[in-house]
Design a protein around this motif. Structure first.
Motif, PDB file in Angstrom:
ATOM      1  N   GLN A  34       0.631  -0.966  -0.028  1.00 53.32           N
ATOM      2  CA  GLN A  34      -0.108   0.102  -0.016  1.00 53.32           C
ATOM      3  C   GLN A  34       0.787   1.323  -0.146  1.00 53.32           C
ATOM      4  O   GLN A  34       0.402   2.343  -0.286  1.00 53.32           O
ATOM      5  CB  GLN A  34      -0.897  -0.067   1.324  1.00 53.32           C
ATOM      6  CG  GLN A  34      -2.078  -1.135   1.099  1.00 53.32           C
ATOM      7  CD  GLN A  34      -2.909  -1.164   2.203  1.00 53.32           C
ATOM      8  OE1 GLN A  34      -2.449  -0.444   3.270  1.00 53.32           O
ATOM      9  NE2 GLN A  34      -3.760  -1.951   2.336  1.00 53.32           N
ATOM     10  N   HIS A  35       2.053   1.368   0.604  1.00 50.84           N
ATOM     11  CA  HIS A  35       2.868   2.394   0.673  1.00 50.84           C
ATOM     12  C   HIS A  35       4.102   2.376  -0.240  1.00 50.84           C
ATOM     13  O   HIS A  35       5.048   2.696  -0.263  1.00 50.84           O
ATOM     14  CB  HIS A  35       3.334   2.396   2.015  1.00 50.84           C
ATOM     15  CG  HIS A  35       2.551   2.677   2.749  1.00 50.84           C
ATOM     16  ND1 HIS A  35       1.643   1.746   3.517  1.00 50.84           N
ATOM     17  CD2 HIS A  35       2.177   3.906   3.550  1.00 50.84           C
ATOM     18  CE1 HIS A  35       0.993   2.283   4.427  1.00 50.84           C
ATOM     19  NE2 HIS A  35       0.909   3.881   4.527  1.00 50.84           N
ATOM     20  N   GLY A  36       3.791   1.635  -1.448  1.00 51.13           N
ATOM     21  CA  GLY A  36       4.947   1.358  -2.218  1.00 51.13           C
ATOM     22  C   GLY A  36       5.192   2.584  -3.167  1.00 51.13           C
ATOM     23  O   GLY A  36       4.807   3.791  -2.920  1.00 51.13           O
ATOM     24  N   ILE A  37       6.233   2.430  -3.793  1.00 50.58           N
ATOM     25  CA  ILE A  37       6.625   3.643  -4.573  1.00 50.58           C
ATOM     26  C   ILE A  37       5.915   4.078  -5.677  1.00 50.58           C
ATOM     27  O   ILE A  37       5.275   3.487  -6.451  1.00 50.58           O
ATOM     28  CB  ILE A  37       8.046   3.298  -5.296  1.00 50.58           C
ATOM     29  CG1 ILE A  37       9.170   2.816  -4.314  1.00 50.58           C
ATOM     30  CG2 ILE A  37       8.518   4.132  -6.180  1.00 50.58           C
ATOM     31  CD1 ILE A  37      10.291   2.273  -4.991  1.00 50.58           C
ATOM     32  N   GLN A  38       5.489   5.429  -5.715  1.00 55.67           N
ATOM     33  CA  GLN A  38       4.503   5.918  -6.733  1.00 55.67           C
ATOM     34  C   GLN A  38       4.833   5.720  -8.184  1.00 55.67           C
ATOM     35  O   GLN A  38       4.066   5.594  -9.017  1.00 55.67           O
ATOM     36  CB  GLN A  38       4.102   7.278  -6.392  1.00 55.67           C
ATOM     37  CG  GLN A  38       3.538   7.656  -4.868  1.00 55.67           C
ATOM     38  CD  GLN A  38       2.010   6.923  -4.950  1.00 55.67           C
ATOM     39  OE1 GLN A  38       1.467   6.490  -5.715  1.00 55.67           O
ATOM     40  NE2 GLN A  38       2.023   6.211  -3.761  1.00 55.67           N
ATOM     41  N   ASP A  39       6.154   6.230  -8.397  1.00 52.91           N
ATOM     42  CA  ASP A  39       6.912   6.395  -9.637  1.00 52.91           C
ATOM     43  C   ASP A  39       7.354   4.644  -9.996  1.00 52.91           C
ATOM     44  O   ASP A  39       8.432   4.897 -10.262  1.00 52.91           O
ATOM     45  CB  ASP A  39       7.820   7.322  -9.642  1.00 52.91           C
ATOM     46  CG  ASP A  39       7.180   8.601  -9.383  1.00 52.91           C
ATOM     47  OD1 ASP A  39       6.024   8.738  -9.906  1.00 52.91           O
ATOM     48  OD2 ASP A  39       7.802   9.790  -8.992  1.00 52.91           O
ATOM     49  N   ALA A  40       6.949   3.931  -9.914  1.00 53.39           N
ATOM     50  CA  ALA A  40       7.529   2.556  -9.995  1.00 53.39           C
ATOM     51  C   ALA A  40       7.672   2.079 -11.553  1.00 53.39           C
ATOM     52  O   ALA A  40       6.645   2.658 -12.137  1.00 53.39           O
ATOM     53  CB  ALA A  40       6.682   1.481  -9.430  1.00 53.39           C
ATOM     54  N   ALA A  74       7.906  -0.875 -14.793  1.00 48.11           N
ATOM     55  CA  ALA A  74       7.220  -2.068 -14.851  1.00 48.11           C
ATOM     56  C   ALA A  74       7.775  -3.044 -14.024  1.00 48.11           C
ATOM     57  O   ALA A  74       6.861  -4.006 -13.533  1.00 48.11           O
ATOM     58  CB  ALA A  74       7.465  -2.399 -16.422  1.00 48.11           C
ATOM     59  N   ALA A  75       8.961  -3.334 -13.808  1.00 51.26           N
ATOM     60  CA  ALA A  75       9.616  -4.569 -13.155  1.00 51.26           C
ATOM     61  C   ALA A  75       9.124  -4.273 -11.728  1.00 51.26           C
ATOM     62  O   ALA A  75       8.766  -5.322 -11.083  1.00 51.26           O
ATOM     63  CB  ALA A  75      11.047  -4.288 -13.301  1.00 51.26           C
ATOM     64  N   GLN A  76       9.018  -3.061 -11.187  1.00 55.94           N
ATOM     65  CA  GLN A  76       8.455  -2.852  -9.574  1.00 55.94           C
ATOM     66  C   GLN A  76       7.154  -3.185  -9.552  1.00 55.94           C
ATOM     67  O   GLN A  76       6.694  -3.903  -8.731  1.00 55.94           O
ATOM     68  CB  GLN A  76       8.948  -1.541  -9.202  1.00 55.94           C
ATOM     69  CG  GLN A  76      10.480  -1.209  -8.949  1.00 55.94           C
ATOM     70  CD  GLN A  76      10.670   0.345  -8.756  1.00 55.94           C
ATOM     71  OE1 GLN A  76      10.231   1.059  -9.383  1.00 55.94           O
ATOM     72  NE2 GLN A  76      11.798   0.261  -7.865  1.00 55.94           N
ATOM     73  N   VAL A  77       6.381  -2.857 -10.522  1.00 57.08           N
ATOM     74  CA  VAL A  77       4.887  -3.220 -10.550  1.00 57.08           C
ATOM     75  C   VAL A  77       4.888  -4.495 -10.523  1.00 57.08           C
ATOM     76  O   VAL A  77       3.872  -5.001  -9.891  1.00 57.08           O
ATOM     77  CB  VAL A  77       4.040  -2.459 -11.933  1.00 57.08           C
ATOM     78  CG1 VAL A  77       2.850  -2.836 -11.960  1.00 57.08           C
ATOM     79  CG2 VAL A  77       4.345  -0.816 -11.430  1.00 57.08           C
ATOM     80  N   ALA A  78       5.284  -5.552 -11.450  1.00 60.78           N
ATOM     81  CA  ALA A  78       5.157  -6.687 -11.614  1.00 60.78           C
ATOM     82  C   ALA A  78       5.749  -7.259 -10.424  1.00 60.78           C
ATOM     83  O   ALA A  78       4.961  -8.196  -9.936  1.00 60.78           O
ATOM     84  CB  ALA A  78       5.928  -7.343 -12.882  1.00 60.78           C
TER      85      ALA A  78
END
Length: 108
Positions: A31-37, A39-43
């Protein structure tokens, strides 16, 4: 309930509590993940979310199985005690005598 069964149930409860805490912490990270992630971070985040959901489901299944097994064990013990009351009484007396013997020998 004997000491082993009690220790086993306490261990299961601790494991369940630890798994719940781990899942809660992982969800908080998601929920507190990086806003500007990228594609690899999103996956990776999506994989983690699926893993957390699967862990929670496994935890629910583990708890349900533990409850069922505990209920069956309690029923089996009650059935045995009602079918063999003298054996149970003799076993309890033998354990009591052994404990008394150990306590008395420790006082010398």
């Amino acid at each position: 309930m004997n000491d082993f069964a009690q220790h086993f149930e306490e261990g299961q409860a601790r494991l369940a509590r630890d798994l719940r805490t781990l899942a809660d912490d992982a969800e908080a990270l998601l929920q507190h993940g990086i806003q500007d992630a990228d594609a690899a971070q999103v996956a990776a985040r999506e994989r983690l979310a699926r893993s957390v959901a699967a862990t929670r489901e496994q935890l629910r299944a583990l708890q349900a199985a533990a409850v069922r097994k505990t209920e069956r064990a309690a029923e089996a013990a009650a059935d045995y005690a009602s079918e063999h009351p003298w054996k149970v009484a003799a076993g309890a007396a033998a354990v009591g005598a052994l404990v008394a013997l150990l306590v008395c020998s420790g006082r010398r």
